[in-house]
Design a protein around this motif. Structure first.
Motif, PDB file in Angstrom:
ATOM      1  N   ALA A   1       7.905   2.374   2.337  1.00 37.22           N
ATOM      2  CA  ALA A   1       6.785   1.450   2.146  1.00 37.22           C
ATOM      3  C   ALA A   1       6.181   1.593   0.751  1.00 37.22           C
ATOM      4  O   ALA A   1       6.014   2.705   0.244  1.00 37.22           O
TER       5      ALA A   1
ATOM      6  N   ASP B   1       3.175   1.655  -0.179  1.00 42.41           N
ATOM      7  CA  ASP B   1       1.891   1.769   0.502  1.00 42.41           C
ATOM      8  C   ASP B   1       0.716   1.913  -0.455  1.00 42.41           C
ATOM      9  O   ASP B   1      -0.441   1.938  -0.024  1.00 42.41           O
TER      10      ASP B   1
ATOM     11  N   ARG C   1      -0.008  -0.344  -2.755  1.00 45.06           N
ATOM     12  CA  ARG C   1      -0.466  -1.649  -3.243  1.00 45.06           C
ATOM     13  C   ARG C   1      -1.946  -1.798  -2.972  1.00 45.06           C
ATOM     14  O   ARG C   1      -2.514  -1.168  -2.083  1.00 45.06           O
TER      15      ARG C   1
ATOM     16  N   TYR D   1       6.088  -6.377  -3.700  1.00 40.66           N
ATOM     17  CA  TYR D   1       6.909  -6.136  -2.515  1.00 40.66           C
ATOM     18  C   TYR D   1       6.254  -5.150  -1.561  1.00 40.66           C
ATOM     19  O   TYR D   1       5.466  -4.297  -1.950  1.00 40.66           O
ATOM     20  N   ASP D   2       6.634  -5.262  -0.286  1.00 40.13           N
ATOM     21  CA  ASP D   2       6.110  -4.366   0.746  1.00 40.13           C
ATOM     22  C   ASP D   2       6.864  -3.050   0.819  1.00 40.13           C
ATOM     23  O   ASP D   2       6.340  -2.063   1.336  1.00 40.13           O
ATOM     24  N   ALA D   3       8.117  -3.036   0.344  1.00 39.91           N
ATOM     25  CA  ALA D   3       8.923  -1.827   0.531  1.00 39.91           C
ATOM     26  C   ALA D   3      10.035  -1.753  -0.490  1.00 39.91           C
ATOM     27  O   ALA D   3      10.470  -2.767  -1.054  1.00 39.91           O
TER      28      ALA D   3
ATOM     29  N   CYS E   1       4.481   4.330  -4.130  1.00 36.20           N
ATOM     30  CA  CYS E   1       5.196   4.692  -2.911  1.00 36.20           C
ATOM     31  C   CYS E   1       5.000   6.184  -2.647  1.00 36.20           C
ATOM     32  O   CYS E   1       5.505   7.015  -3.401  1.00 36.20           O
TER      33      CYS E   1
END
Length: 369
Positions: free
Chosen positions: A361, A363, A365, A346-348, A21
């Motif tokens: 986010a 971000d 990943r 997870y996205d966030a 993140c």
């Protein structure tokens, strides 16, 4: 962790593979870290895009990664890469020259993890190759001791870490005598941070999990045997979707919600103290009530035995429905067994400071280009 590093005179380069993140990464740097580590080219790209200007990729990159790392350096960010053979050094050098940039090159050492890294006997040869390669700056040595981070035997964890320090100090002396003193000696982790900071050999600490913590670190214990100085900061919100059994309720958090490469997730709120989470398939998990865990254990891993145990508990009039069990719609909070791969699902991150809820986010990943 920053305060501990400051007191020891060691730079913190927090490992971003834990949280993936860039928002959290920027906060860590604002509080004093020199930059971030990351494990993949994709993470490095996400962090630079997210405003991180000093990134070290701590695993050898695949051949296609060299040009992409050089392109990142072209943005003005300081980019470091590790290598454990001459072929990797040559590829990084060629890419840096083609892009007209300079990459930091850190020689990656294997001191027992046996995942990547060169044997200590090859360190000087690789350092000389890095120093001579156009487009590269010999930036130092990396010695990450991943195999020690979760070692249950605290005495063995300490002695093994100290044995590695002795090898590392000898290598630093050898390189210094050869005219190549390593500018940085980087490595260490959350599970060994106390020993790493006191070693006198590391100039940079790569700890990452301290920022969120997990069940695995809690279970193995802090180095030195004292209580952890880092509080758990992350939980998964699981919602009860079925409550038809006295023994357990069912939540919408199964294999797809919780990484299963470590200990099971821990119930931390929303259910009776002592309740246990166990996966029940891809999409679901159970929250077993403390008073009926023995019933479920009686079923073992045998599906028929489990069915019998649950059915007998439901049919037994002497067993009351637990009054403190969660109901349908209630949220049960789970602490992940292993933080890094769980966050990667997870996205966030939804971050609450007691007053404000923000969405950060994840971000870093894996991305495909």
């Amino acid at each position: 962790m920053q305060a501990l590093c400051d007191a020891a005179g060691v730079r913190l380069r927090a490992h971003g593979k834990t949280h993936k993140c860039s928002t959290l990464g920027r906060l860590i740097i604002e509080r004093g870290a020199v930059g971030l580590c990351c494990q993949t080219v994709g993470e490095a790209e996400a962090y630079v895009a997210g405003g991180i200007q000093d990134v070290l990729v701590t695993a050898p990159s695949p051949p296609w990664g060299a040009a992409r790392l050089a392109a990142l350096a072209k943005t003005g960010a300081r980019i470091g890469a590790v290598a454990d053979d001459e072929g990797q050094i040559d590829r990084l050098s060629d890419a840096a020259v083609a892009a007209g940039v300079t990459l930091d090159l850190v020689v990656d050492l294997d001191l027992g993890t046996h995942r990547a890294g060169a044997y200590p006997k090859d360190a000087l040869r690789l350092a000389r190759a890095a120093d001579a390669a156009p487009g590269l700056r010999f930036a130092g040595l990396q010695a990450y001791l991943g195999h020690l981070q979760h070692m249950d035997d605290l005495d063995l964890r300490k002695s093994a870490d100290e044995a590695a320090f002795a090898t590392l100090k000898a290598l630093v002396a050898e390189l210094t005598e050869a005219g190549l003193p390593p500018p940085v000696v980087t490595g260490g982790g959350t599970g060994t941070h106390i020993y790493d900071l006191a070693s006198g050999v590391y100039t940079e600490l790569q700890a990452g999990s301290y920022a969120v913590m997990d069940v695995e670190y809690d279970a193995c214990g802090a180095p030195g045997g004292q209580a952890w100085g880092f509080e758990p900061a992350m939980a998964i919100a699981a919602t009860v979707v079925s409550a038809n059994h006295k023994s357990h309720v069912t939540v919408d958090a199964g294999f797809k919600a919780v990484s299963m490469d470590g200990p099971p997730a821990r119930v931390v709120a929303g259910a009776a103290p002592g309740s246990l989470w166990r996966a029940m398939g891809d999409e679901h998990g159970m929250i077993a009530h403390l008073s009926l865990i023995d019933v479920l254990k009686a079923g073992g891993r045998d599906p028929l035995g489990f069915d019998k145990a649950v059915a007998e508990a439901d049919a037994d009039p002497a067993r009351a429905w637990p009054a403190d069990a969660p109901r349908v719609g209630d949220i049960v909070w789970l602490q992940p067994g292993h933080c890094d791969p769980t966050i990667n699902l997870y996205d966030a991150l939804h971050v609450w400071d007691g007053e404000t809820l923000e969405r950060w986010a994840v971000d870093g990943r894996r991305v495909s280009k």
